[in-house]
Design an enzyme around this catalytic site. Structure first.
Site, short mmCIF file in Angstrom:
data_model
loop_
_atom_site.label_atom_id
_atom_site.label_comp_id
_atom_site.label_asym_id
_atom_site.label_seq_id
_atom_site.Cartn_x
_atom_site.Cartn_y
_atom_site.Cartn_z
N THR A 14 -1.99 -5.65 -1.70
CA THR A 14 -0.99 -6.24 -0.55
C THR A 14 -2.12 -7.56 -0.58
O THR A 14 -1.84 -8.86 -0.39
CB THR A 14 -1.24 -6.12 0.72
OG1 THR A 14 -0.58 -4.59 0.84
CG2 THR A 14 -1.27 -6.75 2.15
N TYR A 27 6.57 -6.63 4.99
CA TYR A 27 5.62 -7.21 3.11
C TYR A 27 6.06 -6.83 1.92
O TYR A 27 5.51 -5.47 1.72
CB TYR A 27 4.17 -8.23 3.48
CG TYR A 27 3.12 -7.42 2.82
CD1 TYR A 27 3.02 -5.58 3.95
CD2 TYR A 27 3.28 -6.90 2.02
CE1 TYR A 27 1.94 -4.75 4.09
CE2 TYR A 27 2.03 -5.22 1.70
CZ TYR A 27 1.76 -5.09 2.86
OH TYR A 27 0.46 -4.04 2.29
N SER A 60 0.77 -0.02 -5.40
CA SER A 60 0.24 1.01 -5.98
C SER A 60 0.17 2.16 -5.66
O SER A 60 -0.14 3.11 -6.50
CB SER A 60 -1.74 1.07 -5.64
OG SER A 60 -2.41 1.48 -4.37
N THR A 93 -5.22 -0.99 -2.19
CA THR A 93 -5.46 -0.26 -1.53
C THR A 93 -5.37 1.66 -1.74
O THR A 93 -5.61 2.21 -1.47
CB THR A 93 -6.16 -0.18 -0.11
OG1 THR A 93 -4.68 -0.12 1.34
CG2 THR A 93 -6.51 -2.05 -0.13
N ASP A 94 -4.03 1.21 -1.29
CA ASP A 94 -3.52 2.76 -1.30
C ASP A 94 -3.64 3.78 -2.29
O ASP A 94 -4.74 5.36 -1.76
CB ASP A 94 -2.29 3.21 -0.91
CG ASP A 94 -1.55 2.78 -0.15
OD1 ASP A 94 -2.13 2.27 0.84
OD2 ASP A 94 -0.05 1.66 0.07
N LYS A 166 -9.57 5.83 1.15
CA LYS A 166 -9.14 5.06 2.45
C LYS A 166 -8.82 5.93 3.57
O LYS A 166 -8.26 6.96 3.51
CB LYS A 166 -7.67 4.16 1.93
CG LYS A 166 -6.98 3.59 2.66
CD LYS A 166 -5.95 3.24 1.95
CE LYS A 166 -5.23 2.00 2.81
NZ LYS A 166 -3.69 1.11 3.05
N GLU A 284 -15.82 34.30 -3.90
CA GLU A 284 -14.76 34.91 -4.37
C GLU A 284 -14.34 34.30 -5.52
O GLU A 284 -12.84 34.81 -5.90
CB GLU A 284 -14.44 34.13 -2.88
CG GLU A 284 -13.15 36.07 -2.60
CD GLU A 284 -12.28 35.71 -1.78
OE1 GLU A 284 -11.81 34.48 -1.37
OE2 GLU A 284 -11.86 36.32 -1.33
C1 SIN Z 1 -2.25 -2.34 0.39
O1 SIN Z 1 -2.34 -2.72 -0.72
O2 SIN Z 1 -3.21 -2.43 0.99
C2 SIN Z 1 -0.96 -1.08 0.78
C3 SIN Z 1 -0.54 -1.25 -0.63
C4 SIN Z 1 -0.70 -1.03 -1.89
O3 SIN Z 1 -1.29 -0.04 -2.26
O4 SIN Z 1 -0.26 -1.54 -3.39
#
Ligand code: SIN
Length: 326
Positions: A14, A27, A60, A93-94, A166, A284
């Site tokens: 983005t 977008y 991403s 950001t993803d 995120k 466990e």
């Molecule tokens: C972003 O960048 O905020 C979302 C899309 C991406 O991760 O490329």
């Protein structure tokens, strides 16, 4: 002539996205190439020489080895170049948290490596990318950023790769850290670190491998059928991350199915599907042969396990130690 510079490696996201209108919600990420971006940045008058290189132009969600391999090679080369003071990676950001951890595990910490993104596309009202970028330049140009591993700069805050995640789909304050929150506060004109660097003089923790083994994530929910686990596992699967409920818990039939997979050689890591999930090792786990992910969320536990397996680490106790150290 002093040719000291910061290398800017662009991958899309983005921060380089365009909507075609200041008000549109939808977008396309990765529309502005790095040469054009750096000429806009030039107008800010930042005190740094920036050299740009386009690695990819993707959202991403498509991040994978096809981008990670040239990205890692370019950073490695830059870290060996005495003229390069630090590296900035523009990234969606993803999945920034996954790339940050992967690079953190496989790069030396002698020079700053900073990931930066934006929540709003470049032609949106209130575009946050230029400010985040100016902040990233300040961090990457700061000698005090070295020795902290790979960093993520978003929303006037600096996060370490292990902690960053995120946490929101909207708003410019979308990132936070767990178990440790931001390790620094930054603006284009000021930078404050909380605490000293912890990786001084350290080389890369693990060797880079171009191909990482298959490690799916199993998301646990109420009413889950144990067959879901076996359906997820194919002939190439080497490990499995359980995004468990609460502290990495799962229904007993699923646990029994995973023990059988474990006996067949698949490494099983218990993590939590909670935002602030901390999964400690339980007695466990010894009986089951499982690993506890500690503070790593499922997607980061997956990256660590892939790197460990690629480096030939198969022993459950050794894998647990690597998770405990993160
Ligand atoms: C972003 O960048 O905020 C979302 C899309 C991406 O991760 O490329």
């Amino acid at each position: 002539m002093n040719d000291t510079h910061l290398l800017v490696l662009a991958t899309g996201g983005t921060i380089a996205g365009m909507a075609g209108s200041a008000l549109r919600h939808d977008y396309r990420p990765g529309q502005i190439d790095i040469a054009d971006y750096l000429s806009q940045v030039g107008e800010l008058g930042l005190d740094a020489r920036l050299v740009g290189r386009q690695i990819a132009s993707i959202g991403s969600e498509d991040m994978d080895a096809a981008v990670w391999n040239p990205l890692h090679a370019a950073i490695h080369e830059a870290l060996d170049d005495p003229a390069c003071a630090g590296v900035i990676v523009t990234h969606g950001t993803d999945t920034a948290e996954e790339t940050a951890l992967l690079l953190d595990l496989t790069l030396p910490a002698a020079k700053p490596v900073v990931l930066v993104g934006a929540m709003r596309p470049a032609d949106a009202v209130g575009y946050d990318g230029l400010r985040n970028f100016a902040n990233a330049v300040r961090v990457a140009g700061d000698a005090g950023a070295a020795g902290r591993g790979v960093l993520v700069v978003m929303g006037d805050r600096v996060f370490a790769a292990r902690d960053v995640r995120k946490a929101r789909t909207r708003g410019t304050d979308a990132f936070r850290g767990f178990p440790r929150d931001a390790i620094g506060l930054v603006t284009p004109s000021a930078l404050d670190w909380f605490g000293a660097p912890w990786r001084t003089g350290e080389g890369a923790a693990w060797r880079w491998h171009d191909a990482l083994p298959e490690v799916p994530i199993l998301y646990v929910h109420a009413g889950m059928n144990a067959d879901t686990a076996t359906r997820l596992v194919g002939p190439e699967t080497r490990g499995l991350i359980v995004a468990g409920v609460g502290e990495g818990n799962m229904p007993d039939p699923l646990r029994r199915a995973l023990v059988i997979l474990r006996e067949g050689g698949i490494v099983v890591v218990r993590s939590s599907r909670l935002d602030e999930g901390l999964v400690d090792r339980e007695p466990e786990d010894d009986a089951n042969g499982f690993v506890a992910a500690r503070a790593l969320n499922p997607q980061k536990a997956r990256i660590l396990l892939q790197v460990l397996l690629a480096n030939g680490v198969r022993d459950v106790a050794e894998i647990q130690t690597a998770f405990d150290r993160r």
